[in-house]
Design a protein around this motif. Structure first.
Motif, short mmCIF file in Angstrom:
data_model
loop_
_atom_site.label_atom_id
_atom_site.label_comp_id
_atom_site.label_asym_id
_atom_site.label_seq_id
_atom_site.Cartn_x
_atom_site.Cartn_y
_atom_site.Cartn_z
N ARG A 162 -7.04 -3.14 -4.74
CA ARG A 162 -7.15 -1.73 -4.36
C ARG A 162 -7.76 -0.97 -5.53
O ARG A 162 -7.80 -1.48 -6.67
N PRO A 163 -8.26 0.25 -5.32
CA PRO A 163 -8.94 0.99 -6.40
C PRO A 163 -8.13 1.15 -7.68
O PRO A 163 -8.68 1.07 -8.78
N GLU A 190 -8.26 -3.07 0.14
CA GLU A 190 -7.63 -1.96 0.85
C GLU A 190 -7.62 -0.74 -0.04
O GLU A 190 -7.68 -0.85 -1.26
N SER A 191 -7.54 0.43 0.56
CA SER A 191 -7.52 1.66 -0.22
C SER A 191 -6.11 1.97 -0.70
O SER A 191 -5.13 1.45 -0.18
N ASP A 192 -6.03 2.85 -1.70
CA ASP A 192 -4.73 3.32 -2.17
C ASP A 192 -4.20 4.38 -1.21
O ASP A 192 -4.95 5.19 -0.66
N ARG A 195 -5.16 8.31 -1.04
CA ARG A 195 -6.38 8.55 -1.81
C ARG A 195 -7.56 7.96 -1.06
O ARG A 195 -7.59 6.75 -0.78
N PRO A 196 -8.54 8.76 -0.69
CA PRO A 196 -9.68 8.24 0.07
C PRO A 196 -10.53 7.30 -0.78
O PRO A 196 -10.60 7.43 -2.00
N TRP A 197 -11.14 6.33 -0.12
CA TRP A 197 -12.02 5.37 -0.80
C TRP A 197 -13.34 5.32 -0.04
O TRP A 197 -13.38 5.03 1.16
N GLU A 201 -15.24 -1.98 1.26
CA GLU A 201 -13.87 -2.39 1.55
C GLU A 201 -13.89 -3.68 2.36
O GLU A 201 -14.69 -3.83 3.29
#
Length: 360
Positions: A162-163, A190-192, A195-197, A201
């Motif tokens: 994840r980020p 996957e994103s956090d 928090r947008p990513w 992905e």
């Protein structure tokens, strides 16, 4: 150890692994990821190739443990040497470091080694692909290009869970903001939460490769990460017709079992039914073993300690000098032809043939 400050007129020595490393800083990078910064105890400077590694002797309970880590700093910044470690589930050495290593502590280490470096494969365009802590040699090589102002086009791909687990993200983004030669591409599974990513992905694949670096066929590729990840990258490149002569990877795991043997190395085949003797000259100990045993296992059986890391002939930690006899050695890049010519062997992958003597 108190060392007086040098004046500009005093010569500066280069660290060769004989002086201990003193931890001078501990920097958190991501969850369970820490960068340890070291200075040489004798205040010598560091000279190595970006992408190389060292093997540390860690004083864990029960006896010393040897672990190999890629250097995450760049030789363009020679006053300190850094390694960045990630504690995996069940790790012993790295977990000991995260829990116990603090500024002021000293560790023994080998001199830098390894051949995974852009210096051996000069090109106008590079593609660095990494996952997790495999980012460390890529960061070292990228920092060297950045510091020295070398005009190389680098597409830098790093994959993380994840980020928030991307190592060196801010440092690399700062470098990328100062030069058009560095193009960063983050890929996360996957994103956090909350928090947008907006980046890539999913799992790294051929489609992503074509989008990230459309001119991948023109690039020198360096890859580092877990073996399943590197296998996926190899298969993606091969499926797209990439010339694998321009693909390079770093790994401290076991080599693939289905690799065909080099016929030139099969002139002598160790036989389990034939005994051999290894004389450890410095210790004045002689061990009897089978030809299929390694010099390293013979030493351990005799109660002797030869420092070792990967045990697959990759890291070079167990390099020792052979003074008599012959061994059958099939290594994986942990020793140079010049070292072999000078009589050195890797104890972890050398099988004694007849009577052998080594300087241990």
């Amino acid at each position: 150890m108190n060392v007086p400050n040098r004046t500009l007129a005093q010569p500066i020595s280069t660290w060769d692994g004989s002086a201990m490393l003193e931890c001078v800083a501990v920097l958190p990078e991501a969850p369970n990821v820490v960068t340890f910064s070291f200075a040489a105890e004798d205040r010598s400077i560091f000279s190595y190739l970006p992408g190389q590694f060292i093997t540390l002797e860690l004083p864990v309970p029960g006896g010393p443990l040897y672990r190999t880590y890629t250097i995450s700093s760049s030789p363009s910044r020679p006053l300190c040497l850094t390694i960045t470690v990630k504690a995996q589930e069940g790790s012993i050495g790295t977990r000991w470091m995260l829990d116990n290593l603090t500024p002021g502590m000293r560790l023994k280490s080998t001199a830098p080694g390894g051949t995974f470096t852009s210096h051996h494969h000069r090109a106008d365009k590079y593609l660095f692909i990494s996952a997790g802590s495999g980012i460390t040699p890529m960061k070292s090589m990228t920092t060297w290009f950045y510091d020295t102002g070398r005009a190389s086009d680098i597409v830098f791909v790093n994959c993380a869970k994840r980020p928030s687990e991307i190592i060196f993200r801010e440092t690399l983004e700062h470098m990328a903001s100062r030069t058009d030669a560095l193009k960063l591409k983050w890929v996360v599974e996957e994103s956090d939460r909350y928090r947008p990513w907006a980046g890539y992905e999913g799992m790294f694949n051929q489609l992503m490769l074509g989008l990230i670096a459309p001119d991948y066929l023109e690039r020198e590729v360096f890859c580092c990460g877990p073996e399943p990840f590197m296998q996926a990258v190899r298969e993606a490149l091969q499926g797209l017709g990439f010339d694998m002569e321009h693909y390079h990877q770093e790994s401290f795991g076991a080599p693939e079992a289905d690799q065909p043997a080099d016929p030139s190395e099969d002139d002598v085949i160790p036989d389990e039914a034939i005994s051999a003797q290894v004389h450890f000259a410095a210790s004045d100990v002689t061990a009897t073993c089978a030809e299929t045993d390694t010099v390293l296992s013979a030493a351990r059986g005799a109660g002797l300690n030869i420092p070792s890391g990967c045990t697959f002939g990759v890291c070079g930690t167990c390099k020792i000098r052979k003074t008599k006899g012959e061994v059958h050695m099939v290594h994986n890049g942990g020793i140079t032809d010049d070292d072999i010519e000078a009589g050195y062997i890797l104890a972890c992958c050398s099988h004694p043939i007849g009577e052998v003597e080594v300087e241990v």
